[in-house]
Write a protein that holds these residues in place. Structure first.
Motif, short mmCIF file in Angstrom:
data_model
loop_
_atom_site.label_atom_id
_atom_site.label_comp_id
_atom_site.label_asym_id
_atom_site.label_seq_id
_atom_site.Cartn_x
_atom_site.Cartn_y
_atom_site.Cartn_z
N THR A 157 20.45 33.19 38.91
CA THR A 157 19.91 33.94 40.05
C THR A 157 21.03 34.36 40.99
O THR A 157 22.05 33.68 41.09
N LYS A 158 20.85 35.47 41.69
CA LYS A 158 21.80 35.87 42.72
C LYS A 158 21.89 34.77 43.76
O LYS A 158 20.90 34.14 44.12
N ILE A 159 23.08 34.56 44.29
CA ILE A 159 23.32 33.40 45.14
C ILE A 159 22.51 33.44 46.44
O ILE A 159 22.04 32.40 46.91
N LYS A 160 22.30 34.62 47.03
CA LYS A 160 21.56 34.63 48.29
C LYS A 160 20.10 34.21 48.11
O LYS A 160 19.64 33.30 48.82
N PRO A 161 19.31 34.84 47.21
CA PRO A 161 17.94 34.36 47.03
C PRO A 161 17.86 32.89 46.63
O PRO A 161 16.92 32.18 47.01
N LEU A 162 18.87 32.42 45.92
CA LEU A 162 18.89 31.01 45.50
C LEU A 162 19.02 30.10 46.72
O LEU A 162 18.33 29.08 46.83
N LEU A 163 19.90 30.46 47.64
CA LEU A 163 20.08 29.64 48.84
C LEU A 163 18.87 29.70 49.76
O LEU A 163 18.63 28.77 50.54
N LEU A 164 18.12 30.79 49.68
CA LEU A 164 16.90 30.91 50.50
C LEU A 164 15.72 30.14 49.91
O LEU A 164 14.72 29.94 50.60
N ASN A 165 15.84 29.73 48.66
CA ASN A 165 14.73 29.03 47.99
C ASN A 165 14.65 27.59 48.49
O ASN A 165 15.53 26.78 48.22
N GLN A 166 13.58 27.28 49.22
CA GLN A 166 13.45 25.98 49.87
C GLN A 166 13.22 24.83 48.90
O GLN A 166 13.30 23.66 49.29
N SER A 167 12.95 25.12 47.64
CA SER A 167 12.76 24.05 46.66
C SER A 167 14.10 23.49 46.17
O SER A 167 14.12 22.44 45.52
N TYR A 168 15.21 24.16 46.49
CA TYR A 168 16.53 23.67 46.12
C TYR A 168 17.25 23.08 47.34
O TYR A 168 17.73 21.95 47.32
#
Length: 294
Positions: A157-168
């Protein structure tokens, strides 16, 4: 939407303002704010007579700990708490009021009406929605570089959406992801799996450092955020890229640009955060350009 630094600031403020206070009565004027129990009348009745012991935080959620109950509150877009005397006029869009036996009351105001409240028995709040699927806390000791990479480094996944994902990872929103990625020199469209070890180390440090400074500054008041005492945060005066499109980069002088990544407005410096594929394409394009004939 308030992010980790803003919610942490509200938590600290509420601890000072309402810790130890006994609830005499609760009034709910907008039933849909109350998600659990199903009936707002049951919510009102359950809280009457209980004392607030402390206020904690899990990600962007507040956990108000009482004697025998836990109230989980999410501010969403524009929810805010404030403490008032009971005889003070009630502002428009005030949807929940917690009256204390000392003549004051805690009021929850929400113009957009997106905020939520859930009531649990102690311990149940961490094993049920909305808290049970949240990721690691970026300011906890458990958030090490190794734990960070274990959660996200292998993902495509692109790093920005990944960092926004609260499950991580919890608590990061649009403002602080943009700021951390700029500080680390990483383009928000990079796939996580393409980052090298030094980049992961820079990003880890940037997340911790950015959030830490924002907490100390009381968060960012870029829209309507204020803490429980009605005070604005001050970190917006330290923002390096967020909200600064067309302004010069503080590092290199190039203009900050705003694009859309994962459906979110995204601020970057093209020079300080190059996207390797596009940069390579641009170079190859220049190499193939035909010489100009006069």
């Amino acid at each position: 939407m308030p992010e980790l630094p803003e919610v942490e600031t509200v938590r600290r403020t509420l601890n000072e303002l309402v810790g130890g206070k006994r609830i005499e009565r609760v009034t709910v004027s907008l039933p849909r704010i109350i998600q659990r129990p199903a009936e707002p009348e049951a919510f009102e009745a359950a809280l009457a007579g209980h004392t607030i012991q402390s206020v904690e935080r899990r990600g962007k959620f507040l956990r108000i700990l009482l004697d025998g109950l836990v109230l989980v509150s999410h501010l969403r877009m524009e929810g805010r708490y404030g403490v008032f005397r009971q005889d003070e006029p009630v502002e428009l869009h005030t949807h929940v009021r917690f009256r204390f036996d000392d003549g004051t009351e805690l009021r929850y105001k929400d113009v957009r009406q997106f905020g939520t409240m859930h009531l649990f028995a102690p311990g149940d709040d961490l094993t049920q929605a909305p808290l049970n699927k949240l990721g690691i806390e970026p300011l906890d000791d458990a958030f090490t570089l190794q734990a960070f990479k274990r959660e996200v480094a292998h993902r495509t996944t692109k790093i920005k959406p990944l960092l926004l994902n609260q499950s991580y990872i919890v608590g990061l929103g649009n403002i602080y992801v943009d700021e951390a990625l700029f500080t680390a020199g990483i383009h928000p469209e990079r796939e996580a799996s393409t980052l090298k070890a030094p980049e992961w180390a820079r990003l880890y440090d940037a997340i911790r450092e950015t959030l830490g400074r924002a907490v100390e500054a009381g968060g960012s008041s870029v829209k309507s955020y204020v803490n429980g005492q009605g005070e604005m945060g001050m970190f917006q005066h330290q923002l390096l890229v967020y909200g600064r499109e067309e302004e010069p980069c503080t590092r290199c002088g190039d203009k900050i640009v705003k694009t859309i990544v994962g459906g979110r407005g995204t601020h970057t410096c093209p020079a300080c955060q190059p996207l390797p594929g596009k940069r390579a394409k641009a170079k190859s394009g220049k190499a193939k350009a035909k010489p100009r004939v006069n």
